[in-house]
Design a protein around this motif. Structure first.
Motif, PDB file in Angstrom:
ATOM      1  N   GLU A  13      40.207 -41.108  46.927  1.00 26.35           N
ATOM      2  CA  GLU A  13      39.638 -42.273  46.232  1.00 26.35           C
ATOM      3  C   GLU A  13      39.377 -41.959  44.759  1.00 26.35           C
ATOM      4  O   GLU A  13      39.704 -42.763  43.883  1.00 26.35           O
ATOM      5  CB  GLU A  13      38.309 -42.698  46.877  1.00 26.35           C
ATOM      6  CG  GLU A  13      38.443 -43.471  48.139  1.00 26.35           C
ATOM      7  CD  GLU A  13      37.118 -44.012  48.646  1.00 26.35           C
ATOM      8  OE1 GLU A  13      37.148 -44.682  49.687  1.00 26.35           O
ATOM      9  OE2 GLU A  13      36.056 -43.777  48.026  1.00 26.35           O
ATOM     10  N   ILE A  14      38.793 -40.805  44.501  1.00 26.80           N
ATOM     11  CA  ILE A  14      38.480 -40.418  43.125  1.00 26.80           C
ATOM     12  C   ILE A  14      39.765 -40.245  42.315  1.00 26.80           C
ATOM     13  O   ILE A  14      39.869 -40.742  41.186  1.00 26.80           O
ATOM     14  CB  ILE A  14      37.622 -39.131  43.093  1.00 26.80           C
ATOM     15  CG1 ILE A  14      36.245 -39.404  43.702  1.00 26.80           C
ATOM     16  CG2 ILE A  14      37.484 -38.604  41.668  1.00 26.80           C
ATOM     17  CD1 ILE A  14      35.438 -38.151  43.989  1.00 26.80           C
ATOM     18  N   THR A  17      41.277 -43.635  41.602  1.00 24.89           N
ATOM     19  CA  THR A  17      40.471 -44.365  40.618  1.00 24.89           C
ATOM     20  C   THR A  17      40.704 -43.838  39.207  1.00 24.89           C
ATOM     21  O   THR A  17      41.001 -44.602  38.287  1.00 24.89           O
ATOM     22  CB  THR A  17      38.980 -44.269  40.974  1.00 24.89           C
ATOM     23  OG1 THR A  17      38.778 -44.881  42.253  1.00 24.89           O
ATOM     24  CG2 THR A  17      38.116 -44.947  39.939  1.00 24.89           C
ATOM     25  N   SER A 143      36.225 -48.803  48.569  1.00 22.09           N
ATOM     26  CA  SER A 143      35.794 -47.447  48.902  1.00 22.09           C
ATOM     27  C   SER A 143      35.257 -47.395  50.328  1.00 22.09           C
ATOM     28  O   SER A 143      34.611 -48.338  50.788  1.00 22.09           O
ATOM     29  CB  SER A 143      34.703 -46.997  47.927  1.00 22.09           C
ATOM     30  OG  SER A 143      34.230 -45.712  48.278  1.00 22.09           O
ATOM     31  N   LEU A 150      31.579 -44.307  44.560  1.00 26.29           N
ATOM     32  CA  LEU A 150      32.844 -44.043  43.875  1.00 26.29           C
ATOM     33  C   LEU A 150      32.713 -44.255  42.373  1.00 26.29           C
ATOM     34  O   LEU A 150      33.291 -43.501  41.583  1.00 26.29           O
ATOM     35  CB  LEU A 150      33.967 -44.913  44.452  1.00 26.29           C
ATOM     36  CG  LEU A 150      35.368 -44.702  43.882  1.00 26.29           C
ATOM     37  CD1 LEU A 150      35.818 -43.241  43.995  1.00 26.29           C
ATOM     38  CD2 LEU A 150      36.362 -45.631  44.573  1.00 26.29           C
ATOM     39  N   GLN A 153      30.693 -41.157  40.948  1.00 31.19           N
ATOM     40  CA  GLN A 153      31.519 -39.946  40.963  1.00 31.19           C
ATOM     41  C   GLN A 153      32.583 -40.013  39.867  1.00 31.19           C
ATOM     42  O   GLN A 153      32.805 -39.032  39.148  1.00 31.19           O
ATOM     43  CB  GLN A 153      32.198 -39.798  42.328  1.00 31.19           C
ATOM     44  CG  GLN A 153      31.245 -39.551  43.456  1.00 31.19           C
ATOM     45  CD  GLN A 153      31.830 -39.945  44.805  1.00 31.19           C
ATOM     46  OE1 GLN A 153      32.877 -40.579  44.894  1.00 31.19           O
ATOM     47  NE2 GLN A 153      31.128 -39.572  45.872  1.00 31.19           N
ATOM     48  N   SER A 154      33.222 -41.158  39.756  1.00 30.07           N
ATOM     49  CA  SER A 154      34.277 -41.328  38.753  1.00 30.07           C
ATOM     50  C   SER A 154      33.711 -41.246  37.341  1.00 30.07           C
ATOM     51  O   SER A 154      34.346 -40.700  36.442  1.00 30.07           O
ATOM     52  CB  SER A 154      34.999 -42.661  38.970  1.00 30.07           C
ATOM     53  OG  SER A 154      35.601 -42.687  40.239  1.00 30.07           O
TER      54      SER A 154
END
Length: 185
Positions: A13-14, A17, A143, A150, A153-154
Motif C-alpha cells: 500500500e505504501i 501510494t 487501505s 496509510l 505513513q506515507s
C-alpha cells in the motif's frame, strides 16, 4: 492472519501510494523549503507525529524547523514556510493556523489527500497523497489499515524522501549530519 502477510499488504500500500505522488509537486515543495528562512509544521493527531519526525529530519540537515505550539517557536514572517499536514484539508486547527500564517505573508504548503478542500484557500503549494481520508472521496487509494494510517505513513516517508533529495542535491556528506543530532542523550 500472520505477520508476514499483513506487513506485505502494508508495504505494498505504501509503495503504491508513494508511486502515485506527483514528482513535480514534490520538487516544488523542496524548492519552497530551500528558499525559506524557517520552516514551520502544523497538523493534529498522528499526522502531527509524522510531521514532527519530518521536522526533526530536516533539522538534521541544518534547516531551521519549528512545530507550531512548541515552547521555543519564533514568529513567522514573509520569509518563512508553513507546511500543513491534513489529509482531508478540513481539520479546524491547521486551517486556523494556515489563515494566520497568510496574515503574516508566509508561504503555505499543504500536504493532503483532498485537493478541493478548505485549505486550498490558504495554500500556495499542494502535494497530494491520494489515499482514503475520513471523507471517503472518489479516486482515493483504499487501505486495509484502520482509519487514515496509510496517509500518516506515507507522509512520514514523503518527508524522508524529501530529506534524501536535499542530501543528494546539495551533495551532503552523510556522516557530517551527526553534528546536528541531539547529543544530550
Amino acid at each position: 492472519m500472520n505477520y508476514n502477510q499483513v506487513q506485505k499488504e502494508i508495504a505494498q500500500e505504501i509503495s503504491n501510494t508513494l508511486g502515485q505522488v506527483d514528482s513535480e509537486s514534490v520538487a516544488g515543495l523542496v524548492e519552497e523549503i530551500k528558499k525559506a528562512e524557517k520552516v514551520f509544521f502544523v497538523g493534529v493527531g498522528r499526522v502531527l507525529l509524522s510531521l514532527e519526525a519530518v521536522a526533526k529530519r530536516l533539522a538534521h540537515l541544518g534547516i531551521n524547523t519549528y512545530v507550531v505550539g512548541q515552547i521555543t517557536e519564533p514568529a513567522i514572517t514573509e520569509k518563512d514556510l508553513l507546511i500543513v499536514g491534513s489529509g482531508s484539508g478540513e481539520s479546524a486547527f491547521p486551517l486556523i493556523i494556515a489563515k494566520k500564517a497568510k496574515q503574516y505573508k508566509a508561504r503555505v504548503a499543504h500536504i493532503g489527500a483532498n485537493p478541493n478542500c478548505s485549505m486550498k484557500e490558504f495554500s500556495d503549494h499542494f502535494v497530494r497523497i491520494p489515499v482514503s481520508t475520513k471523507l471517503q472521496l472518489p479516486n482515493e487509494i483504499p487501505s486495509v489499515q484502520p482509519m487514515t494510517s496509510l496517509f500518516e505513513q506515507s507522509l512520514l516517508l514523503l518527508g524522508d524522501s524529501i530529506s534524501l533529495m536535499l542530501i543528494r542535491e546539495q551533495n551532503i556528506d552523510m556522516p557530517s549530519l551527526w553534528k546536528y543530532h541531539a547529543n544530550l542523550e
